[in-house]
Design a protein around this motif. Structure first.
Motif, PDB file in Angstrom:
ATOM      1  N   ARG A 416     -44.410   0.843   3.125  1.00  0.00           N
ATOM      2  CA  ARG A 416     -45.831   0.187   3.386  1.00  0.00           C
ATOM      3  C   ARG A 416     -46.556   0.825   4.044  1.00  0.00           C
ATOM      4  NH1 ARG A 416     -45.144  -4.847   1.196  1.00  0.00           N
ATOM      5  NH2 ARG A 416     -43.113  -5.929   1.451  1.00  0.00           N
ATOM      6  N   ASP A 417     -46.960   1.506   5.747  1.00  0.00           N
ATOM      7  CA  ASP A 417     -47.662   1.125   5.875  1.00  0.00           C
ATOM      8  C   ASP A 417     -48.433   3.034   5.410  1.00  0.00           C
ATOM      9  OD1 ASP A 417     -47.554  -0.358   8.060  1.00  0.00           O
ATOM     10  OD2 ASP A 417     -46.122   0.461   9.522  1.00  0.00           O
ATOM     11  N   TYR A 421     -44.201   3.379  -0.312  1.00  0.00           N
ATOM     12  CA  TYR A 421     -43.116   2.218  -0.609  1.00  0.00           C
ATOM     13  C   TYR A 421     -43.965   0.725  -0.923  1.00  0.00           C
ATOM     14  CZ  TYR A 421     -39.994  -1.494  -1.192  1.00  0.00           C
ATOM     15  OH  TYR A 421     -40.550  -3.065  -1.492  1.00  0.00           O
ATOM     16  N   THR A 422     -44.016   0.412  -2.731  1.00  0.00           N
ATOM     17  CA  THR A 422     -44.914  -0.624  -2.761  1.00  0.00           C
ATOM     18  C   THR A 422     -44.109  -1.841  -3.357  1.00  0.00           C
ATOM     19  OG1 THR A 422     -46.719   1.007  -2.969  1.00  0.00           O
ATOM     20  CG2 THR A 422     -47.192  -1.555  -4.491  1.00  0.00           C
ATOM     21  N   LEU A 423     -44.421  -2.003  -3.042  1.00  0.00           N
ATOM     22  CA  LEU A 423     -44.140  -4.191  -4.137  1.00  0.00           C
ATOM     23  C   LEU A 423     -45.194  -4.995  -4.070  1.00  0.00           C
ATOM     24  CD1 LEU A 423     -40.888  -5.851  -3.746  1.00  0.00           C
ATOM     25  CD2 LEU A 423     -42.252  -7.449  -2.134  1.00  0.00           C
ATOM     26  N   ILE A 424     -44.878  -4.996  -5.963  1.00  0.00           N
ATOM     27  CA  ILE A 424     -45.525  -5.879  -6.553  1.00  0.00           C
ATOM     28  C   ILE A 424     -44.789  -7.397  -7.257  1.00  0.00           C
ATOM     29  CG2 ILE A 424     -47.236  -5.566  -8.680  1.00  0.00           C
ATOM     30  CD1 ILE A 424     -47.070  -2.531  -8.424  1.00  0.00           C
ATOM     31  N   PRO A 425     -44.931  -8.074  -6.644  1.00  0.00           N
ATOM     32  CA  PRO A 425     -43.957  -9.113  -7.290  1.00  0.00           C
ATOM     33  C   PRO A 425     -44.749  -9.519  -8.319  1.00  0.00           C
ATOM     34  CG  PRO A 425     -45.501 -10.016  -4.970  1.00  0.00           C
ATOM     35  CD  PRO A 425     -46.182  -8.558  -5.609  1.00  0.00           C
ATOM     36  N   VAL A 426     -44.089  -9.586  -9.531  1.00  0.00           N
ATOM     37  CA  VAL A 426     -44.716  -9.975 -11.103  1.00  0.00           C
ATOM     38  C   VAL A 426     -44.576 -12.064 -10.986  1.00  0.00           C
ATOM     39  CG1 VAL A 426     -43.212 -10.168 -13.373  1.00  0.00           C
ATOM     40  CG2 VAL A 426     -43.210  -8.590 -12.150  1.00  0.00           C
TER      41      VAL A 426
END
Length: 746
Positions: A416-417, A421-426
């Motif tokens: 993330r830093d 890496y990217t987390l996208i909540p739907v």
């Protein structure tokens, strides 16, 4: 008695001379020890001693990477060298790393006997003698004339696996590296294109101190005229960056000015410094003509002898060396240094034998974080991403789906830093692509969505070889076909872009229209270094997937849980973690887009796999769930990568594909669904397993020890495709109990 076909053909596809020498070394050790399994270390030493002895006799041999002398090859390098032939011969050889032993599979050993072993030894010696004779006969003149004579007609033939590709990418670079004037500071690289034949094939020598790519910087390169009337030995400069940044007209002016400046610095003895190099009448080759600083022309049918060719090359290399040393030395004029420092380097492709080691380090990283996933899941996840950059992780909540993506990315330096890496909540209310890609606000300005922001960052020149991971968490809370439709369509538009004297790239159609900020978003597609992973839970709050989605993704299921798996202590996973932060995206990027890209080199495997799918399609047609070319190609790519990297047995790999690409398509309540499931169960169990398909026995929790083993996550004994058989048992039981079944409900 003749040798069995599986053994007689093992040298048909050579990996340098390594397979041949390995077999001879093993036979010698088997005879010396009179045992079926022998010390792997002793076989390695026999292997090494052969090459040392040949070099000391003055014979030319295949060289260990990074060394000119076999005496200087380290133990770790020797292990890496042997990984490739051992994997290629895994169908006849057995290696026990715990016992550090090697030998033929027991069945092969019995089949050979002493007579067969002697026949195999004679065959290997004959192959080695022929190989070495060809190696000593290397002729640069012969190869240049061969290319000039054959390239035009070769372009009418299949591209994948063509012998001219092997000549440019492997043989010629290997031979040139053996010249005393080309030491380890140089990279030698050749290309006939990727996916399609190049108009102007090339063979380059690059000083790694200033450039490792033909896109920028200065280098030496053989350029072949489009009509194959001549080949030019040139001192050249990268053309891609100037034209990209300045446009063609201003870029040409810049290159001509740069040429004049470099000619003032360099002698370039016996080279032509005019602009009479002629590669093409129009098109891409014109860029090369403008970028050429000086050249020597060799006409077809009149290429000089090897001594003259090598002398010309060594003269240019000496001028090149003096130039590079002047560039990297401190001086008052920093303009050239600045350009070299700021431009990105080209990604270095991985060797197939390196993949297993990298995956081991990824698994070690995951275990050190206290997580444990089922056997071969990491390999399966990797192969699925390699075959298609869109993977779905399905299963009950809390099984580590999102964590797997995060840990896998972290192991490759994507966090993330650093934005990789990217987390996208739907969200459940997503109904169109705007929530992911962006929209125009009330003032008419484009507001990028979270996925667009990643795409923009990933295609920056300094980032384009870093892997980027996007995890769409609980992606089926909204209808995937609604908000993800544009991306699904663009995924199918990927194609190879033929670029200027460089490794080609995958590009796709643009996702966005024409936003105001063209510099940032213009022509933005899905970059080749971005990998999409969705996690899904299947319950009453979520939406099912259509076949459009399933065709374009691999579905990995997380439903078989062993709660008694505990974190491993540090002592159980010895060794320092490998630093994979610099690993480029080619580790994950697809090497094939269409089956034609791989068919020539993997024809037998493709035919075997397709024949399996034809039989399965015959069953699926009954419920209109049969697969098309897209699924066939994806499964074949998965199987090819698995064979190349030697990760799993062929049956196990196909088991994963049956589970992930075929079974998710099946659902319904009709008797025809039951017939299909039973037919697939017979395929999964296999005719040689000695197990009779008894549906009631498979579904009965109490009566069947077989079912209890499957439910506990163990593989059924003797079953050809145990993962798929276990899933089919669940689906059959659901159909019997509820009158309806689906891959997702079982």
């Amino acid at each position: 008695m003749p040798l069995p076909e599986t053994i007689a053909q093992i040298f048909k596809r050579k990996q340098k001379s390594y397979k041949i020498v390995l077999i001879l070394s093993l036979i010698e050790e088997l005879r010396a020890s009179k045992r079926e399994r022998v010390s792997y270390d002793r076989v390695k030493m026999r292997f090494l001693n052969y090459f040392i002895a040949e070099q000391e006799r003055g014979n030319r041999v295949d060289l260990p990477q990074g060394r000119k002398l076999w005496r200087e090859a380290s133990k770790s390098r020797l292990k890496d060298i042997l990984n490739s032939p051992v994997n290629a011969l895994s169908h006849i050889l057995y290696v026990d790393l715990r016992e550090n032993t090697i030998g033929f599979h027991s069945q092969i050993h019995r089949q050979l006997g002493e007579e067969g072993l002697s026949q195999l030894e004679r065959l290997a010696n004959e192959e080695l003698q022929a190989y070495n004779a060809a190696l000593q006969r290397f002729s640069l003149q012969g190869y240049l004339e061969k290319i000039l004579a054959e390239y035009t007609s070769a372009k009418m033939e299949g591209f994948a696996g063509h012998s001219l590709g092997t000549l440019f990418r492997q043989t010629l670079p290997s031979e040139l590296k053996a010249l005393p004037s080309i030491d380890e500071q140089y990279k030698v690289q050749g290309s006939i294109g990727q996916g399609n034949w190049a108009t102007v094939p090339w063979l380059a020598v690059l000083d790694k101190r200033i450039t490792e790519t033909t896109q920028h910087g200065e280098y030496i390169v053989y350029l072949f005229a489009e009509d194959m009337s001549a080949v030019y030995l040139t001192f050249n400069q990268g053309v891609t960056k100037p034209i990209q940044e300045k446009g063609r007209r201003e870029g040409y002016a810049y290159l001509r000015d740069r040429k004049e400046a470099l000619l003032d610095l360099l002698d370039l003895t016996n080279m032509n410094k005019d602009e009479n190099i002629h590669l093409v009448d129009s098109g891409l080759g014109q860029d090369y003509q403008v970028s050429t600083i000086a050249y020597i022309k060799y006409d077809r049918g009149n290429v000089p002898n090897d001594e003259q060719l090598i002398q010309d090359l060594e003269n240019v290399i000496e001028d090149y060396r003096l130039y590079v040393e002047s560039v990297i030395a401190p001086s008052d004029d920093e303009a050239i240094d600045e350009e070299v420092e700021l431009l990105p380097q080209e990604a270095e492709p991985l060797k197939d034998e390196e993949v297993t080691s990298i995956l081991h380090h990824i698994q070690s990283h995951i275990r050190r974080q206290g997580f444990f996933f089922p056997e071969h899941l990491i390999e399966n996840f990797y192969l699925s991403l390699k075959a298609k950059p869109f993977v779905i992780l399905a299963g009950i909540s809390g099984t580590g789906k999102t964590r797997l993506v995060k840990l896998f990315a972290e192991a490759l330096g994507a966090t993330r830093d650093n934005g990789q890496y990217t987390l996208i909540p739907v969200r459940p209310d997503w109904s169109d692509p705007a929530d992911l890609l962006g929209y125009k606000d009330l003032s008419g300005r484009f507001q990028p969505g979270p996925m667009t922001q990643v795409f923009v960052e990933a295609r920056q020149p300094e980032n384009r070889h870093k892997p980027y991971f996007i995890c769409l968490d609980e992606m089926n809370l909204a209808r995937v076909e609604h908000y993800f439709s544009d991306l699904l369509s663009v995924l199918e538009t990927q194609e190879w872009r033929e670029s200027e004297i460089q490794t080609q790239e995958l590009i796709s159609s643009a996702l966005l229209g024409i936003p105001e900020d063209r510099a940032t978003y213009g022509g933005l597609g899905i970059p080749e270094n971005v990998f999409l992973i969705g996690t899904v839970n299947m319950d009453e709050t979520t939406h099912p997937f259509s076949k459009k989605v399933l065709d374009r993704a691999s579905t990995l299921e997380f439903n078989y849980i062993n709660l008694q798996q505990y974190p491993q202590g540090a002592e159980q996973d010895a060794g320092d973690p490998a630093d994979l932060n610099e690993l480029n995206h080619l580790f994950l990027r697809s090497d094939y887009l269409q089956l034609v890209d791989a068919y020539d080199t993997h024809q037998e495997l493709v035919v075997r796999t397709t024949e399996r799918l034809v039989k399965i399609n015959t069953l699926l047609e009954d419920i209109h769930a049969h697969v098309g070319f897209r699924v066939r190609d994806a499964i074949c790519f998965y199987m090819i990568y698995n064979e190349r990297y030697g990760l799993m047995e062929e049956e196990e790999a196909f088991d994963w594909q049956l589970l992930q690409k075929i079974l998710p398509r099946i659902q319904g309540s009709h008797s025809s669904v039951r017939r299909v499931l039973l037919g697939l169960m017979k395929v999964a169990i296999g005719s040689s397993a000695g197990i009779t398909v008894n549906v009631q026995e498979l579904m009965d929790d109490d009566a069947s020890p077989l079912y209890l083993k499957w439910a506990a996550g163990q593989n059924p004994p003797g079953v050809k495709h145990p993962q798929s058989a276990r899933k089919l048992a669940y689906m059959l039981r659901r159909l019997e109990e509820d009158g309806f079944t689906s891959y997702w409900l079982s």
